[in-house]
Design a protein around this motif. Sequence first.
Motif, mmCIF file in Angstrom:
data_model
loop_
_atom_site.group_PDB
_atom_site.id
_atom_site.type_symbol
_atom_site.label_atom_id
_atom_site.label_comp_id
_atom_site.label_asym_id
_atom_site.label_seq_id
_atom_site.Cartn_x
_atom_site.Cartn_y
_atom_site.Cartn_z
ATOM 1 N N GLU A 25 -28.671 -6.921 -26.961
ATOM 2 C CA GLU A 25 -27.855 -7.419 -25.194
ATOM 3 C C GLU A 25 -27.975 -7.552 -24.114
ATOM 4 O OE1 GLU A 25 -24.187 -4.041 -23.577
ATOM 5 O OE2 GLU A 25 -25.096 -4.001 -25.882
ATOM 6 N N LEU A 26 -29.428 -7.363 -23.812
ATOM 7 C CA LEU A 26 -29.923 -7.642 -22.707
ATOM 8 C C LEU A 26 -29.810 -9.091 -22.627
ATOM 9 C CD1 LEU A 26 -31.454 -6.147 -19.470
ATOM 10 C CD2 LEU A 26 -33.443 -6.449 -21.257
ATOM 11 N N ILE A 27 -31.020 -9.800 -23.687
ATOM 12 C CA ILE A 27 -30.980 -10.977 -24.204
ATOM 13 C C ILE A 27 -30.106 -11.547 -23.660
ATOM 14 C CG2 ILE A 27 -31.211 -12.389 -25.562
ATOM 15 C CD1 ILE A 27 -33.393 -10.793 -26.774
ATOM 16 N N THR A 28 -29.040 -11.270 -24.462
ATOM 17 C CA THR A 28 -26.779 -12.010 -24.371
ATOM 18 C C THR A 28 -27.045 -11.684 -22.784
ATOM 19 O OG1 THR A 28 -26.496 -11.687 -26.256
ATOM 20 C CG2 THR A 28 -24.661 -11.149 -24.803
ATOM 21 N N GLU A 29 -27.101 -10.612 -21.942
ATOM 22 C CA GLU A 29 -26.946 -10.931 -20.262
ATOM 23 C C GLU A 29 -27.641 -11.725 -19.505
ATOM 24 O OE1 GLU A 29 -24.547 -9.020 -19.030
ATOM 25 O OE2 GLU A 29 -24.099 -7.169 -20.419
ATOM 26 N N VAL A 30 -29.364 -11.730 -20.182
ATOM 27 C CA VAL A 30 -29.584 -12.897 -19.235
ATOM 28 C C VAL A 30 -29.447 -14.299 -19.361
ATOM 29 C CG1 VAL A 30 -32.370 -13.870 -18.316
ATOM 30 C CG2 VAL A 30 -32.011 -10.980 -18.962
ATOM 31 N N ILE A 66 -34.108 1.450 -24.121
ATOM 32 C CA ILE A 66 -35.129 0.996 -24.469
ATOM 33 C C ILE A 66 -36.255 1.767 -24.089
ATOM 34 C CG2 ILE A 66 -36.771 -1.192 -24.059
ATOM 35 C CD1 ILE A 66 -34.112 -2.655 -23.845
ATOM 36 N N VAL A 67 -36.265 2.146 -22.624
ATOM 37 C CA VAL A 67 -37.151 2.922 -22.412
ATOM 38 C C VAL A 67 -37.052 4.173 -22.990
ATOM 39 C CG1 VAL A 67 -38.581 3.774 -20.422
ATOM 40 C CG2 VAL A 67 -37.773 1.360 -20.431
ATOM 41 N N VAL A 68 -36.450 4.863 -23.719
ATOM 42 C CA VAL A 68 -36.511 6.080 -24.091
ATOM 43 C C VAL A 68 -37.688 6.036 -25.217
ATOM 44 C CG1 VAL A 68 -35.334 7.787 -25.156
ATOM 45 C CG2 VAL A 68 -34.917 7.027 -23.479
ATOM 46 N N GLN A 69 -37.340 4.723 -26.110
ATOM 47 C CA GLN A 69 -37.670 4.039 -27.356
ATOM 48 C C GLN A 69 -39.505 4.277 -27.157
ATOM 49 O OE1 GLN A 69 -38.900 0.981 -29.288
ATOM 50 N NE2 GLN A 69 -38.970 3.097 -31.227
ATOM 51 N N GLU A 70 -39.469 3.803 -26.797
ATOM 52 C CA GLU A 70 -40.615 2.841 -26.672
ATOM 53 C C GLU A 70 -41.823 3.972 -25.554
ATOM 54 O OE1 GLU A 70 -42.587 0.654 -26.439
ATOM 55 O OE2 GLU A 70 -41.210 -0.789 -26.689
ATOM 56 N N LYS A 90 -42.400 -5.238 -17.728
ATOM 57 C CA LYS A 90 -42.959 -6.565 -17.845
ATOM 58 C C LYS A 90 -42.882 -6.940 -19.041
ATOM 59 C CE LYS A 90 -47.244 -6.516 -17.162
ATOM 60 N NZ LYS A 90 -48.859 -5.956 -16.397
ATOM 61 N N LYS A 91 -43.228 -5.032 -20.026
ATOM 62 C CA LYS A 91 -43.773 -5.533 -21.188
ATOM 63 C C LYS A 91 -42.644 -6.372 -21.452
ATOM 64 C CE LYS A 91 -44.767 -2.915 -25.781
ATOM 65 N NZ LYS A 91 -43.248 -3.082 -25.764
ATOM 66 N N LEU A 92 -41.448 -5.583 -21.671
ATOM 67 C CA LEU A 92 -39.952 -6.145 -21.969
ATOM 68 C C LEU A 92 -39.534 -8.309 -21.490
ATOM 69 C CD1 LEU A 92 -37.763 -5.649 -23.479
ATOM 70 C CD2 LEU A 92 -36.918 -5.074 -21.419
ATOM 71 N N PHE A 93 -40.288 -8.196 -20.080
ATOM 72 C CA PHE A 93 -39.587 -9.401 -19.506
ATOM 73 C C PHE A 93 -40.760 -10.469 -20.302
ATOM 74 C CE2 PHE A 93 -41.160 -13.276 -17.610
ATOM 75 C CZ PHE A 93 -40.635 -13.765 -17.083
ATOM 76 N N ASN A 94 -41.672 -10.343 -21.169
ATOM 77 C CA ASN A 94 -42.775 -11.205 -21.499
ATOM 78 C C ASN A 94 -42.447 -10.812 -23.449
ATOM 79 O OD1 ASN A 94 -43.777 -11.401 -19.564
ATOM 80 N ND2 ASN A 94 -45.969 -10.047 -20.146
#
Length: 229
Positions: A25-30, A66-70, A90-94
């Motif tokens: 969903e984040l990818i779709t939003e971006v 995302i962060v909770v799971q990470e 940063k990790k998610l951005f990459n």
Amino acid sequence: MKAKFLLLLTVFFFQFLDAQSARQELITEVCACFDNIPEETGFKVENLKECFDFTKDKYKSLMEKIVVQEIDTSDIGSKTSYEVGYDYGKKLFNEVQKPLIETCDSYYRFVKELKNVLVSNSIKGVTQSKLEDLQEAYTNGNASPDEILLVGINELFIGHHDSALQLFQNCLKKKSNHLMANFFLALTYDLKSEYELAVQSYNSIINQGIEPITSVAILFKEAALLDKN
């Protein structure tokens, strides 16, 4: 004990699915953010910060999932909440670069344009007189690695890819670990459509892990891989 383990496994599994869904969903939003950039204004470097601003309200709930799971699957040690947030941002951005470049046409075009923008911005403010002095110093063998780099960027800017390549290689002969020379060497291979060499060079930069150049190299590498295939 077995029941507790199964319960934890189930919780983890659903957190994982939730996080994967949130990532998509984040990818779709971006992608939607880049799609909404008016054609008449064109893409700008600032669009990267705007569309990847994970502090925006529309991103927050997705980031939380995302962060909770990470965090549940990582050792955060003694990091502060700010450090954790920065690291995962940063990790998610990459992580999202590959799916974004492969599936979002507007983002792919942005990354392609960003390559040329980066070259022009790197030479901005350098006068023709200064460039002539640097060229003369290089011809006479008196130029420093940074000066050779600047001459090379100018050659790249005016479309002289082969001479730019030689300049970056000569810069690296003087200083083999020159990060920006390595980066512009990769970019030159990329702009020459020598994608195999470009990807190899981008990987050498990524392996050094020096930000922000690492994240830029990841962007460009993923686009080069798509072009290569």
